[in-house]
Design a protein around this motif. Structure first.
Motif, PDB file in Angstrom:
ATOM      1  N   ARG A   1      -7.456  27.418  -0.016  1.00  0.00           N
ATOM      2  CA  ARG A   1      -6.148  27.677   0.602  1.00  0.00           C
ATOM      3  C   ARG A   1      -5.844  29.177   0.578  1.00  0.00           C
ATOM      4  NH1 ARG A   1      -1.658  24.169  -2.268  1.00  0.00           N
ATOM      5  NH2 ARG A   1      -3.313  22.645  -2.207  1.00  0.00           N
TER       6      ARG A   1
ATOM      7  N   GLY B   1      -4.943   6.712  -8.027  1.00  0.00           N
ATOM      8  CA  GLY B   1      -4.937   7.320  -6.683  1.00  0.00           C
ATOM      9  C   GLY B   1      -6.292   7.711  -6.159  1.00  0.00           C
TER      10      GLY B   1
ATOM     11  N   SER C   1      -2.692  11.708  -2.135  1.00  0.00           N
ATOM     12  CA  SER C   1      -2.872  11.330  -3.538  1.00  0.00           C
ATOM     13  C   SER C   1      -2.968   9.825  -3.746  1.00  0.00           C
ATOM     14  CB  SER C   1      -1.744  11.881  -4.419  1.00  0.00           C
ATOM     15  OG  SER C   1      -1.784  13.271  -4.411  1.00  0.00           O
ATOM     16  N   SER C   2      -3.170   9.065  -2.701  1.00  0.00           N
ATOM     17  CA  SER C   2      -3.386   7.633  -2.913  1.00  0.00           C
ATOM     18  C   SER C   2      -4.396   7.107  -1.903  1.00  0.00           C
ATOM     19  CB  SER C   2      -2.087   6.842  -2.857  1.00  0.00           C
ATOM     20  OG  SER C   2      -1.211   7.363  -1.904  1.00  0.00           O
ATOM     21  N   ILE C   3      -5.650   7.103  -2.354  1.00  0.00           N
ATOM     22  CA  ILE C   3      -6.750   6.673  -1.485  1.00  0.00           C
ATOM     23  C   ILE C   3      -6.495   5.259  -0.967  1.00  0.00           C
ATOM     24  CG2 ILE C   3      -9.229   6.100  -1.480  1.00  0.00           C
ATOM     25  CD1 ILE C   3      -8.962   9.056  -1.723  1.00  0.00           C
ATOM     26  N   TYR C   4      -5.908   4.395  -1.823  1.00  0.00           N
ATOM     27  CA  TYR C   4      -5.746   2.996  -1.411  1.00  0.00           C
ATOM     28  C   TYR C   4      -4.840   2.860  -0.188  1.00  0.00           C
ATOM     29  CZ  TYR C   4      -1.430   3.364  -4.134  1.00  0.00           C
ATOM     30  OH  TYR C   4      -0.212   3.768  -4.622  1.00  0.00           O
ATOM     31  N   THR C   5      -3.915   3.792  -0.007  1.00  0.00           N
ATOM     32  CA  THR C   5      -3.011   3.712   1.144  1.00  0.00           C
ATOM     33  C   THR C   5      -3.789   3.925   2.446  1.00  0.00           C
ATOM     34  OG1 THR C   5      -1.305   4.638  -0.255  1.00  0.00           O
ATOM     35  CG2 THR C   5      -0.843   4.638   2.088  1.00  0.00           C
TER      36      THR C   5
ATOM     37  N   ILE D   1       3.201  14.886  -8.831  1.00  0.00           N
ATOM     38  CA  ILE D   1       2.336  14.673  -7.656  1.00  0.00           C
ATOM     39  C   ILE D   1       2.988  15.296  -6.425  1.00  0.00           C
ATOM     40  CG2 ILE D   1       1.443  12.925  -6.056  1.00  0.00           C
ATOM     41  CD1 ILE D   1       1.085  11.098  -8.520  1.00  0.00           C
TER      42      ILE D   1
ATOM     43  N   LEU E   1       1.311   6.666  -3.570  1.00  0.00           N
ATOM     44  CA  LEU E   1       1.445   6.637  -5.026  1.00  0.00           C
ATOM     45  C   LEU E   1       2.769   7.178  -5.574  1.00  0.00           C
ATOM     46  CD1 LEU E   1      -0.032   5.790  -7.553  1.00  0.00           C
ATOM     47  CD2 LEU E   1      -1.005   8.068  -7.662  1.00  0.00           C
TER      48      LEU E   1
ATOM     49  N   LEU F   1      -3.661  16.651  -9.128  1.00  0.00           N
ATOM     50  CA  LEU F   1      -4.129  15.385  -8.591  1.00  0.00           C
ATOM     51  C   LEU F   1      -3.459  14.268  -9.380  1.00  0.00           C
ATOM     52  CD1 LEU F   1      -7.880  16.128  -8.031  1.00  0.00           C
ATOM     53  CD2 LEU F   1      -6.134  15.763  -6.315  1.00  0.00           C
ATOM     54  N   PRO F   2      -3.400  13.054  -8.821  1.00  0.00           N
ATOM     55  CA  PRO F   2      -2.652  11.993  -9.493  1.00  0.00           C
ATOM     56  C   PRO F   2      -3.091  11.754 -10.933  1.00  0.00           C
ATOM     57  CG  PRO F   2      -3.602  11.223  -7.430  1.00  0.00           C
ATOM     58  CD  PRO F   2      -3.923  12.649  -7.517  1.00  0.00           C
TER      59      PRO F   2
ATOM     60  N   GLN G   1      -8.635  13.509  -1.745  1.00  0.00           N
ATOM     61  CA  GLN G   1      -7.422  12.972  -2.391  1.00  0.00           C
ATOM     62  C   GLN G   1      -6.171  13.610  -1.812  1.00  0.00           C
ATOM     63  OE1 GLN G   1      -6.816  11.795  -6.209  1.00  0.00           O
ATOM     64  NE2 GLN G   1      -8.924  11.648  -6.841  1.00  0.00           N
ATOM     65  N   LEU G   2      -6.217  14.920  -1.580  1.00  0.00           N
ATOM     66  CA  LEU G   2      -5.034  15.594  -1.028  1.00  0.00           C
ATOM     67  C   LEU G   2      -4.740  15.087   0.383  1.00  0.00           C
ATOM     68  CD1 LEU G   2      -5.631  19.251  -2.269  1.00  0.00           C
ATOM     69  CD2 LEU G   2      -3.849  17.692  -3.041  1.00  0.00           C
TER      70      LEU G   2
ATOM     71  N   CYS H   1      -9.091   5.613  -5.962  1.00  0.00           N
ATOM     72  CA  CYS H   1      -9.980   4.538  -5.510  1.00  0.00           C
ATOM     73  C   CYS H   1      -9.224   3.575  -4.597  1.00  0.00           C
ATOM     74  CB  CYS H   1     -10.583   3.805  -6.706  1.00  0.00           C
ATOM     75  SG  CYS H   1      -9.380   3.221  -7.867  1.00  0.00           S
ATOM     76  N   GLY H   2      -9.967   2.636  -4.043  1.00  0.00           N
ATOM     77  CA  GLY H   2      -9.378   1.657  -3.139  1.00  0.00           C
ATOM     78  C   GLY H   2      -8.439   0.712  -3.870  1.00  0.00           C
ATOM     79  N   ALA H   3      -7.699  -0.078  -3.077  1.00  0.00           N
ATOM     80  CA  ALA H   3      -6.670  -0.948  -3.665  1.00  0.00           C
ATOM     81  C   ALA H   3      -7.260  -1.939  -4.666  1.00  0.00           C
ATOM     82  CB  ALA H   3      -5.945  -1.682  -2.550  1.00  0.00           C
TER      83      ALA H   3
ATOM     84  N   VAL I   1      -6.910  24.612  -3.825  1.00  0.00           N
ATOM     85  CA  VAL I   1      -6.121  25.836  -4.003  1.00  0.00           C
ATOM     86  C   VAL I   1      -6.894  27.111  -3.644  1.00  0.00           C
ATOM     87  CG1 VAL I   1      -4.785  27.171  -5.673  1.00  0.00           C
ATOM     88  CG2 VAL I   1      -4.813  24.697  -5.806  1.00  0.00           C
TER      89      VAL I   1
ATOM     90  N   ARG J   1       0.841  -1.215   0.000  1.00  0.00           N
ATOM     91  CA  ARG J   1       0.000   0.000   0.000  1.00  0.00           C
ATOM     92  C   ARG J   1       0.878   1.268   0.000  1.00  0.00           C
ATOM     93  NH1 ARG J   1      -3.508  -3.476  -0.655  1.00  0.00           N
ATOM     94  NH2 ARG J   1      -5.444  -3.684   0.496  1.00  0.00           N
TER      95      ARG J   1
ATOM     96  N   VAL K   1     -11.353  16.636  -4.276  1.00  0.00           N
ATOM     97  CA  VAL K   1      -9.945  17.045  -4.282  1.00  0.00           C
ATOM     98  C   VAL K   1      -9.394  17.013  -2.851  1.00  0.00           C
ATOM     99  CG1 VAL K   1      -8.412  19.008  -4.690  1.00  0.00           C
ATOM    100  CG2 VAL K   1     -10.131  18.417  -6.383  1.00  0.00           C
TER     101      VAL K   1
ATOM    102  N   GLU L   1      -7.108   3.464   2.773  1.00  0.00           N
ATOM    103  CA  GLU L   1      -8.417   2.833   2.622  1.00  0.00           C
ATOM    104  C   GLU L   1      -9.016   2.400   3.965  1.00  0.00           C
ATOM    105  OE1 GLU L   1      -7.941  -0.333  -0.095  1.00  0.00           O
ATOM    106  OE2 GLU L   1     -10.065  -0.428  -0.574  1.00  0.00           O
TER     107      GLU L   1
END
Lengths: 171, 336
Positions: free
Chosen positions: B28, A119, B95-99, A79, A53, A85-86, B90-91, A121-123, B25, A50, B87, B101
């Motif tokens: 911010r 980046g 930048s990695s939703i899966y990390t 990034i 990204l 965004l990714p 994600q920020l 969505c889920g894994a 942005v 995990r 946004v 989750e």
């Protein structure tokens, strides 16, 4: 003697041009294979560790420095350093690198489609999209390899033949 | 002078450096125009999709203006759009939703600097468990403040011997500073307190919701002490047992116990001869004792000290430190 030397030069140059063109055709499958192997590493980074990204994209490149790797490195840099965004970062990286690569429009489309969910969505979903992109690129690679073999042979023969014809005409 | 945050930076700078990069942005820029004094006092930022962005500073609620700075009322407020909500998520997730989750599924993410962000939206449930939160509709950013010395008043009453603390439960309603107190107890126990004759203890922190040590990428963002090992994002009950088995701690620290399996794990830790300091939600000790899962711990007289907090004199007000053996307080707010 001078004429013979000139003729040899003409044939040699034409063969060289033919060879260069042939090499260009073999470049595309090579770059596609490179991207596919980076995708395989990316898959492991996402499914097992995990890894965030930007870092996962850099790790996917490993120590390789090919043109295909530039997409991953550039996307990771964008990034990290910008407000993109990714998905946007990936799109920008693909467009920038595409111009300098041997990739075909259908390869670019496959890469862009992958970037749409990057980046975001889920894994599980991320891995599904990754597998889809890998499949599309692999199919493109098979086609590119076939085409490369045919066209490379043709260009090599064409180079030598055209060179010989021109030399005969001038002789 | 502005309140001090982490590493000697004023709190407004902490917000500018650590929170603002996670916001869209335009928002911010609007927030950069807020007065430094207001930002420094802010302890919550509330973002709700389609509604004005709000700051909570002490007892004040302030709207961020769509033109930047402070709005005179909600009508002038900065409205968070649908796209900006996506946004923001994600920020915040780097930048990695899966990390993130698993954290998002539980309704929060932790930002660099240890700031906790609560997330609400529409929960998708599968087999009785939340699978994902979709259609995210709001965020509550809680600004993390590390208060060194928050435990100074209670530490003398928690030290049992040179290498042990009493088994302690901290009872407090939300936002009264129990995690801040718990973190400082962990830090002081870990570093040792020579004036109290307490040597540095091996402290194991089970930080299920990443609130105590606030690990970001595995690194504690808060100061938790020299001899502290953090098991981050691990379920409390399993984590306590894992720590006892693998890290041989002198003290286990964990936040918000309340379930049946937490009580079983607490008992295991205590029976292994390891001290424990934990917290529980509740207005009073009676509230906590009434909870079926925790009642057995009190019936068996497992805990030795109970610290009760309130916000009577601001967050972190220690109401009492109770000695459960005698049933008498060893410290009360009025006595202090």
């Amino acid at each position: 003697m001078v004429r013979l030397l000139g003729a040899a030069l003409v044939v040699g140059s034409a063969a060289l041009i033919g060879n260069t063109m042939a090499r260009n055709y073999s470049e595309r499958p090579r770059q596609l294979a490179e991207i596919a192997s980076a995708f395989a590493v990316l898959e492991t980074e996402i499914s097992y560790a995990r890894t965030p990204l930007a870092e996962a994209l850099v790790r996917a490149c490993g120590t390789r420095r090919g043109v295909g790797m530039r997409v991953f490195r550039l996307a990771a840099d964008l990034i990290r350093s910008s407000e993109l965004l990714p998905g946007e970062a990936w799109r920008t990286a693909v467009h920038r690198v595409y111009a300098w690569s041997a990739l075909a429009p259908e390869d670019r489309e496959a890469l862009l489609a992958f970037g749409e969910t990057l980046g975001a969505c889920g894994a599980e979903d991320q891995l599904r999209h990754l597998a889809l992109a890998r499949e599309r690129l692999r199919a493109n690679e098979v086609r590119a390899r076939d085409e490369a073999e045919r066209m490379a042979r043709m260009w090599r023969y064409l180079g030598v033949t055209v060179g010989a014809m021109v030399a005969l005409l001038l002789y | 002078m502005l309140p001090e945050g982490r590493c000697g930076r004023p709190m407004n700078q902490v917000i500018l450096d650590e929170i603002l990069p996670c916001l869209p942005v335009k928002l911010r820029s609007a927030m950069q125009m807020l007065p430094a004094e207001l930002l420094a006092r802010t302890h919550e930022i509330r973002l709700r999709r389609g509604r004005p962005v709000m700051l909570v500073a002490g007892d004040d609620e302030v709207f961020v203006s769509s033109r930047g700075g402070v709005a005179l009322g909600p009508d002038e407020g900065y409205i968070l759009s649908d796209q900006e909500t996506l946004v923001t998520l994600q920020l915040m997730a780097g930048s990695s939703i899966y990390t993130y989750e698993d954290e998002i599924r539980q309704g929060y993410v932790t930002l660099r600097g240890g700031h906790r962000v609560g997330i609400v939206g529409r929960a998708v449930v599968q087999d009785g468990a939340v699978k994902v939160i979709k259609d995210v509709s709001g965020f509550c950013i809680r600004i993390s403040r590390e208060v060194m010395g928050a435990a100074d008043a209670v530490m003398p009453h928690l030290v049992k011997s040179h290498n042990r603390l009493f088994h302690t439960l901290i009872v407090s309603p939300p936002r009264c500073g129990k995690t801040t107190l718990l973190r400082d107890i962990a830090r002081q126990a870990s570093d040792g307190v020579p004036s109290l004759g307490l040597a540095g203890l091996r402290v194991g922190v089970v930080d299920e919701r990443s609130e105590i040590a606030a690990c970001y990428g595995g690194i504690p963002q808060n100061t938790v002490g020299l001899r502290t090992d953090v098991l981050d994002a691990c379920p409390k009950a399993a984590g306590m047992i894992m720590l006892v088995r693998s890290m041989s701690p002198d003290l286990v620290v964990t936040d918000e116990i309340g379930r049946e399996d937490d009580a079983v794990a607490v008992r295991e830790v205590m029976n292994a001869g390891v001290s424990i300091v934990a917290t529980a939600h509740g207005e009073s000790l009676e509230d906590v004792v009434r909870r079926p899962a925790l009642r057995c711990l009190f019936e068996a007289q497992m805990f030795e000290r109970v610290v009760t907090l309130s916000s009577t004199e601001g967050p972190g007000t220690v109401e009492t430190v109770l000695d459960l053996k005698t049933g008498k307080p060893v410290l009360t707010r009025s006595a202090r």
